[in-house]
Design an enzyme around this catalytic site. Structure first.
Site, PDB file in Angstrom:
ATOM      1  N   ARG A  85      -3.437   0.706  -3.555  1.00 58.92           N
ATOM      2  CA  ARG A  85      -3.107  -0.611  -3.019  1.00 58.92           C
ATOM      3  C   ARG A  85      -2.852  -1.591  -4.152  1.00 58.92           C
ATOM      4  O   ARG A  85      -3.432  -1.463  -5.236  1.00 58.92           O
ATOM      5  CB  ARG A  85      -4.252  -1.149  -2.151  1.00 58.92           C
ATOM      6  CG  ARG A  85      -4.641  -0.277  -0.976  1.00 58.92           C
ATOM      7  CD  ARG A  85      -5.756  -0.931  -0.170  1.00 58.92           C
ATOM      8  NE  ARG A  85      -6.212  -0.091   0.930  1.00 58.92           N
ATOM      9  CZ  ARG A  85      -7.212   0.772   0.845  1.00 58.92           C
ATOM     10  NH1 ARG A  85      -7.877   0.897  -0.310  1.00 58.92           N
ATOM     11  NH2 ARG A  85      -7.566   1.512   1.867  1.00 58.92           N
ATOM     12  N   VAL A  86      -1.997  -2.573  -3.875  1.00 56.20           N
ATOM     13  CA  VAL A  86      -1.709  -3.637  -4.843  1.00 56.20           C
ATOM     14  C   VAL A  86      -2.030  -4.969  -4.182  1.00 56.20           C
ATOM     15  O   VAL A  86      -1.579  -5.254  -3.068  1.00 56.20           O
ATOM     16  CB  VAL A  86      -0.235  -3.600  -5.296  1.00 56.20           C
ATOM     17  CG1 VAL A  86       0.052  -4.742  -6.285  1.00 56.20           C
ATOM     18  CG2 VAL A  86       0.105  -2.260  -5.928  1.00 56.20           C
ATOM     19  N   LYS A 118      -4.293  -3.492  -9.206  1.00 60.09           N
ATOM     20  CA  LYS A 118      -3.852  -2.176  -8.740  1.00 60.09           C
ATOM     21  C   LYS A 118      -5.072  -1.296  -8.553  1.00 60.09           C
ATOM     22  O   LYS A 118      -5.801  -1.013  -9.514  1.00 60.09           O
ATOM     23  CB  LYS A 118      -2.885  -1.547  -9.747  1.00 60.09           C
ATOM     24  CG  LYS A 118      -1.588  -2.304  -9.915  1.00 60.09           C
ATOM     25  CD  LYS A 118      -0.626  -1.554 -10.810  1.00 60.09           C
ATOM     26  CE  LYS A 118      -0.183  -0.251 -10.166  1.00 60.09           C
ATOM     27  NZ  LYS A 118       0.841   0.447 -10.991  1.00 60.09           N
ATOM     28  N   GLN A 170       0.855  -1.183   0.000  1.00 62.06           N
ATOM     29  CA  GLN A 170       0.000   0.000   0.000  1.00 62.06           C
ATOM     30  C   GLN A 170       0.889   1.229   0.000  1.00 62.06           C
ATOM     31  O   GLN A 170       1.813   1.336   0.807  1.00 62.06           O
ATOM     32  CB  GLN A 170      -0.919   0.019   1.220  1.00 62.06           C
ATOM     33  CG  GLN A 170      -1.807   1.255   1.295  1.00 62.06           C
ATOM     34  CD  GLN A 170      -2.866   1.144   2.390  1.00 62.06           C
ATOM     35  OE1 GLN A 170      -3.428   0.080   2.615  1.00 62.06           O
ATOM     36  NE2 GLN A 170      -3.138   2.255   3.045  1.00 62.06           N
ATOM     37  N   GLY A 171       0.642   2.124  -0.944  1.00 64.50           N
ATOM     38  CA  GLY A 171       1.432   3.339  -1.041  1.00 64.50           C
ATOM     39  C   GLY A 171       0.558   4.572  -1.037  1.00 64.50           C
ATOM     40  O   GLY A 171      -0.630   4.507  -0.702  1.00 64.50           O
ATOM     41  N   ALA A 172       1.156   5.698  -1.431  1.00 65.03           N
ATOM     42  CA  ALA A 172       0.442   6.968  -1.404  1.00 65.03           C
ATOM     43  C   ALA A 172      -0.668   7.016  -2.451  1.00 65.03           C
ATOM     44  O   ALA A 172      -1.669   7.705  -2.272  1.00 65.03           O
ATOM     45  CB  ALA A 172       1.420   8.119  -1.630  1.00 65.03           C
ATOM     46  N   GLU A 173      -0.502   6.265  -3.553  1.00 63.22           N
ATOM     47  CA  GLU A 173      -1.460   6.335  -4.654  1.00 63.22           C
ATOM     48  C   GLU A 173      -2.522   5.246  -4.607  1.00 63.22           C
ATOM     49  O   GLU A 173      -3.587   5.401  -5.194  1.00 63.22           O
ATOM     50  CB  GLU A 173      -0.719   6.267  -5.993  1.00 63.22           C
ATOM     51  CG  GLU A 173       0.162   7.470  -6.275  1.00 63.22           C
ATOM     52  CD  GLU A 173      -0.643   8.749  -6.441  1.00 63.22           C
ATOM     53  OE1 GLU A 173      -1.704   8.705  -7.075  1.00 63.22           O
ATOM     54  OE2 GLU A 173      -0.191   9.789  -5.934  1.00 63.22           O
ATOM     55  N   ASP A 214       8.946   6.336 -13.252  1.00 62.74           N
ATOM     56  CA  ASP A 214       9.379   5.877 -11.923  1.00 62.74           C
ATOM     57  C   ASP A 214      10.331   4.696 -12.082  1.00 62.74           C
ATOM     58  O   ASP A 214      10.110   3.626 -11.522  1.00 62.74           O
ATOM     59  CB  ASP A 214       8.163   5.488 -11.072  1.00 62.74           C
ATOM     60  CG  ASP A 214       8.519   5.218  -9.615  1.00 62.74           C
ATOM     61  OD1 ASP A 214       9.571   5.707  -9.153  1.00 62.74           O
ATOM     62  OD2 ASP A 214       7.746   4.516  -8.936  1.00 62.74           O
TER      63      ASP A 214
END
Length: 223
Positions: free
Chosen positions: A13-14, A27, A8-11, A131
């Site tokens: 969840r995976v 995603k 889980q990141g800023a943008e 990225d």
């Protein structure tokens, strides 16, 4: 459809999940509450479309990426192929160095060359990853002969300017040097392979990369 959270990141969840008999990666992008709902939906949909297009376009060019199985705008989700028996290039490098393999060994320079050639093809077709890190590249078994698989195009775009391509390379260069020690020869070989594979256009990007580096150093020194 059961799913298991991986990251889980800023943008968003995976997840890993089973989808129509396939093991897949899902995603999911978060809604941004600080934005107007309609604007947030528009921006999210455009980013989902950009990622799906970049993945599909890369595959059409012979660049290995996960297959796109489904795009669900209502759920803010992409359903992607789960690459079996894979390891990130980041973890592969860690494992190799733990085994005593030098970053300027033949095997490591061969990997750098593979990455450089793939990025040259991607940039020749004006795809910007956005990225590039060793965490966003995969190898599959047997790792030493594996092609490099690019993942996570969530910040991708289509740009023709050498400047944008140089920034893409700079992000990767800084990521490698800051994540993996003693990788100067690895990075140099990667950039040389990129320039050789991409011809005059890649040469222009590498020249611009020097300017981007200078700006980056000044920013670090002076803020």
């Amino acid at each position: 459809m059961g799913r298991q959270l991986i990251t889980q990141g800023a943008e968003g969840r995976v997840y890993i999940a089973d989808w129509l008999g396939h093991s897949v990666i899902i995603k999911e992008r978060f809604a941004k509450k600080y934005r107007h709902a309609d604007l947030d939906t528009h921006i999210t949909n455009e980013r989902i479309k950009a990622e799906a297009r970049a993945l599909t376009r890369c595959r059409s060019l012979g660049i290995r990426t996960p297959a796109v199985y489904d795009v669900n705008f209502d759920k803010r989700e992409l359903v992607l192929e789960n690459i079996a028996n894979s390891i990130t290039v980041r973890n592969y490098i860690y494992s190799a160095t733990e085994r005593g393999l030098s970053m300027d060994s033949g095997d490591m320079l061969k990997l750098a060359e593979k990455i450089g050639k793939i990025l040259a093809k991607m940039h020749a077709n004006h795809i910007i990853h956005g990225d590039l890190t060793t965490s966003n590249m995969l190898l599959v078994q047997p790792y030493d002969s594996s092609e490099v698989i690019l993942i996570d195009f969530g910040l991708s775009s289509v740009e023709e300017r050498a400047e944008d391509k140089a920034v893409d390379l700079y992000v990767l260069e800084r990521a490698v040097l800051s994540t993996h020690p003693n990788t100067e020869a690895f990075v140099s070989h990667l950039i040389s392979a990129y320039e050789k594979a991409g011809g005059n256009a890649a040469g222009d990007v590498v020249k611009r990369l020097g300017e981007v580096r200078t700006r980056g150093r000044k920013k670090l020194c002076f803020g």
